[in-house]
Design a protein around this motif. Structure first.
Motif, PDB file in Angstrom:
ATOM      1  N   ASN A   1      -5.094   0.807 -10.302  1.00  0.00           N
ATOM      2  CA  ASN A   1      -6.360   0.745 -10.931  1.00  0.00           C
ATOM      3  C   ASN A   1      -6.929   2.434 -10.035  1.00  0.00           C
ATOM      4  O   ASN A   1      -6.524   2.489  -9.346  1.00  0.00           O
ATOM      5  N   LYS A   2      -7.765   2.747 -10.909  1.00  0.00           N
ATOM      6  CA  LYS A   2      -7.912   3.862 -10.724  1.00  0.00           C
ATOM      7  C   LYS A   2      -8.713   4.113  -9.204  1.00  0.00           C
ATOM      8  O   LYS A   2      -8.705   5.214  -8.895  1.00  0.00           O
ATOM      9  N   ALA A   3      -9.275   2.990  -8.934  1.00  0.00           N
ATOM     10  CA  ALA A   3      -9.521   3.136  -7.760  1.00  0.00           C
ATOM     11  C   ALA A   3      -9.206   3.098  -6.574  1.00  0.00           C
ATOM     12  O   ALA A   3      -9.629   3.366  -5.085  1.00  0.00           O
ATOM     13  N   LEU A   4      -7.999   2.908  -6.801  1.00  0.00           N
ATOM     14  CA  LEU A   4      -6.746   2.938  -5.529  1.00  0.00           C
ATOM     15  C   LEU A   4      -7.144   4.997  -5.378  1.00  0.00           C
ATOM     16  O   LEU A   4      -6.788   4.681  -3.757  1.00  0.00           O
ATOM     17  N   ILE A   5      -7.369   5.281  -6.307  1.00  0.00           N
ATOM     18  CA  ILE A   5      -7.514   6.799  -6.032  1.00  0.00           C
ATOM     19  C   ILE A   5      -7.432   7.429  -5.333  1.00  0.00           C
ATOM     20  O   ILE A   5      -7.795   7.680  -4.438  1.00  0.00           O
TER      21      ILE A   5
ATOM     22  N   GLN B   1       2.571   6.033  -3.038  1.00  0.00           N
ATOM     23  CA  GLN B   1       3.515   6.450  -3.527  1.00  0.00           C
ATOM     24  C   GLN B   1       3.737   7.122  -5.026  1.00  0.00           C
ATOM     25  O   GLN B   1       3.900   8.521  -5.630  1.00  0.00           O
ATOM     26  N   ARG B   2       3.342   5.857  -5.509  1.00  0.00           N
ATOM     27  CA  ARG B   2       3.311   5.969  -7.219  1.00  0.00           C
ATOM     28  C   ARG B   2       2.622   6.981  -7.877  1.00  0.00           C
ATOM     29  O   ARG B   2       2.635   7.155  -8.877  1.00  0.00           O
ATOM     30  N   LEU B   3       1.406   6.606  -7.126  1.00  0.00           N
ATOM     31  CA  LEU B   3      -0.091   7.453  -7.555  1.00  0.00           C
ATOM     32  C   LEU B   3       0.441   9.247  -6.867  1.00  0.00           C
ATOM     33  O   LEU B   3       0.652   9.749  -7.613  1.00  0.00           O
ATOM     34  N   LEU B   4       1.071   9.577  -5.729  1.00  0.00           N
ATOM     35  CA  LEU B   4       1.526  10.799  -5.444  1.00  0.00           C
ATOM     36  C   LEU B   4       2.798  11.114  -6.548  1.00  0.00           C
ATOM     37  O   LEU B   4       2.259  12.395  -6.958  1.00  0.00           O
ATOM     38  N   GLU B   5       3.738   9.820  -7.018  1.00  0.00           N
ATOM     39  CA  GLU B   5       4.793  10.575  -7.765  1.00  0.00           C
ATOM     40  C   GLU B   5       3.625  11.509  -9.823  1.00  0.00           C
ATOM     41  O   GLU B   5       3.349  11.915 -10.218  1.00  0.00           O
ATOM     42  N   ALA B   6       2.630   9.851  -9.942  1.00  0.00           N
ATOM     43  CA  ALA B   6       2.059  10.247 -11.324  1.00  0.00           C
ATOM     44  C   ALA B   6       1.303  11.477 -11.335  1.00  0.00           C
ATOM     45  O   ALA B   6       1.095  11.924 -12.106  1.00  0.00           O
ATOM     46  N   ALA B   7       0.433  11.253  -9.618  1.00  0.00           N
ATOM     47  CA  ALA B   7      -0.442  12.411  -9.714  1.00  0.00           C
ATOM     48  C   ALA B   7       0.529  14.188  -9.734  1.00  0.00           C
ATOM     49  O   ALA B   7      -0.482  14.810 -10.246  1.00  0.00           O
ATOM     50  N   THR B   8       1.559  13.984  -9.455  1.00  0.00           N
ATOM     51  CA  THR B   8       2.713  15.202  -9.302  1.00  0.00           C
ATOM     52  C   THR B   8       2.737  15.733 -10.757  1.00  0.00           C
ATOM     53  O   THR B   8       2.650  16.753 -11.011  1.00  0.00           O
ATOM     54  N   ALA B   9       3.186  14.809 -11.928  1.00  0.00           N
ATOM     55  CA  ALA B   9       3.852  14.523 -12.739  1.00  0.00           C
ATOM     56  C   ALA B   9       1.833  15.601 -13.702  1.00  0.00           C
ATOM     57  O   ALA B   9       1.918  16.819 -14.500  1.00  0.00           O
ATOM     58  N   GLU B  10       1.132  14.990 -13.051  1.00  0.00           N
ATOM     59  CA  GLU B  10      -0.347  15.297 -14.047  1.00  0.00           C
ATOM     60  C   GLU B  10      -0.383  16.528 -13.713  1.00  0.00           C
ATOM     61  O   GLU B  10      -1.010  17.854 -14.193  1.00  0.00           O
ATOM     62  N   PHE B  11      -0.819  16.544 -12.358  1.00  0.00           N
ATOM     63  CA  PHE B  11      -1.481  18.541 -12.137  1.00  0.00           C
ATOM     64  C   PHE B  11       0.037  19.293 -12.363  1.00  0.00           C
ATOM     65  O   PHE B  11      -0.435  20.664 -12.867  1.00  0.00           O
ATOM     66  N   ALA B  12       1.004  18.603 -12.257  1.00  0.00           N
ATOM     67  CA  ALA B  12       2.554  20.611 -12.896  1.00  0.00           C
ATOM     68  C   ALA B  12       2.255  20.675 -14.283  1.00  0.00           C
ATOM     69  O   ALA B  12       2.421  21.598 -14.327  1.00  0.00           O
TER      70      ALA B  12
ATOM     71  N   ALA C   1       0.762  -1.470  -0.462  1.00  0.00           N
ATOM     72  CA  ALA C   1       0.095   0.071   0.124  1.00  0.00           C
ATOM     73  C   ALA C   1       0.371   0.995  -0.483  1.00  0.00           C
ATOM     74  O   ALA C   1       0.645   2.281  -0.268  1.00  0.00           O
ATOM     75  N   HIS C   2       1.742   1.447   0.646  1.00  0.00           N
ATOM     76  CA  HIS C   2       2.745   2.275   0.929  1.00  0.00           C
ATOM     77  C   HIS C   2       3.634   2.554  -0.285  1.00  0.00           C
ATOM     78  O   HIS C   2       3.235   3.584  -1.127  1.00  0.00           O
ATOM     79  N   ALA C   3       3.531   1.774  -1.535  1.00  0.00           N
ATOM     80  CA  ALA C   3       4.896   1.934  -2.244  1.00  0.00           C
ATOM     81  C   ALA C   3       3.601   2.441  -3.458  1.00  0.00           C
ATOM     82  O   ALA C   3       4.005   3.116  -4.479  1.00  0.00           O
ATOM     83  N   THR C   4       2.345   1.750  -3.445  1.00  0.00           N
ATOM     84  CA  THR C   4       1.452   2.143  -4.633  1.00  0.00           C
ATOM     85  C   THR C   4       0.468   3.768  -4.794  1.00  0.00           C
ATOM     86  O   THR C   4       0.788   3.829  -5.074  1.00  0.00           O
TER      87      THR C   4
END
Length: 182
Positions: free
Chosen positions: A40-44, A10-21, A5-8
């Motif tokens: 999966n999008k549901a994890l967000i 973190q990956r979501l935060l990294e991907a979201a950082t790039a997306e929002f920027a 869960a922690h790694a997932t």
């Protein structure tokens, strides 16, 4: 295979950082974040609630990293401005996220931003009381200027920034803060 869960997260935060920027809050798509993070999008929604809460998590993390990487020193504000300039040059995502925050959340207040600004303002107030920093600007005015000067080159027309070297731009920032404090 068990999910980390922690790694997932973190990956979501990294991907979201790039997306929002890249796209801002309104333009960001959770589908792209999930795809970039390989999940999966549901994890967000499970980890963050909704897209706005995901942005807040991204921005809070960015602020915390920024605060650690660019320590605020009220005793040497020109050096702080130089470090701030260096950070913006090395991490343009920081300014992009801040710009989107101001554009799309102009009326909102994020606790992470308020907390960091309150610490800086208190340090400026104390430095003024101690006589280490001039009092011709109150702490809020001074903090606004200290944040704006190092960001100026990153937010100006590319033709102007490209007309000078990085060293020249950095020296200009540090000199401007010295003159501001004189």
């Amino acid at each position: 295979m068990a999910r980390d869960a922690h790694a997932t997260r973190q990956r979501l935060l990294e991907a979201a950082t790039a997306e929002f920027a890249e796209h801002g809050i309104a333009g960001a798509r959770v589908d792209r974040v999930a795809a970039a993070a390989g999940c999966n999008k549901a994890l967000i929604y499970s980890y963050f609630g909704n897209k706005d809460d995901l942005f807040e998590a991204v921005f809070a993390r960015s602020i915390a990293e920024f605060y650690e990487l660019v320590p605020f020193d009220a005793g040497d504000l020109p050096a702080y401005a130089g470090r701030l300039f260096d950070h913006y040059e090395a991490h343009p995502v920081t300014l992009r996220l801040s710009t989107w925050y101001r554009l799309e959340r102009g009326n909102g207040v994020l606790p992470a931003v308020s907390a960091v600004n309150n610490v800086r303002l208190e340090r400026l107030r104390q430095a003024q009381v101690d006589g280490a920093v001039a009092t011709h600007f109150d702490p809020v005015q001074l903090l606004v200027l200290l944040q704006a000067i190092p960001a100026a080159w990153a937010t100006t027309n590319p033709e102007l920034a490209d007309a000078s070297t990085r060293e020249f731009r950095r020296r200009t920032v540090v000199d401007a803060v010295k003159k501001l404090l004189a």
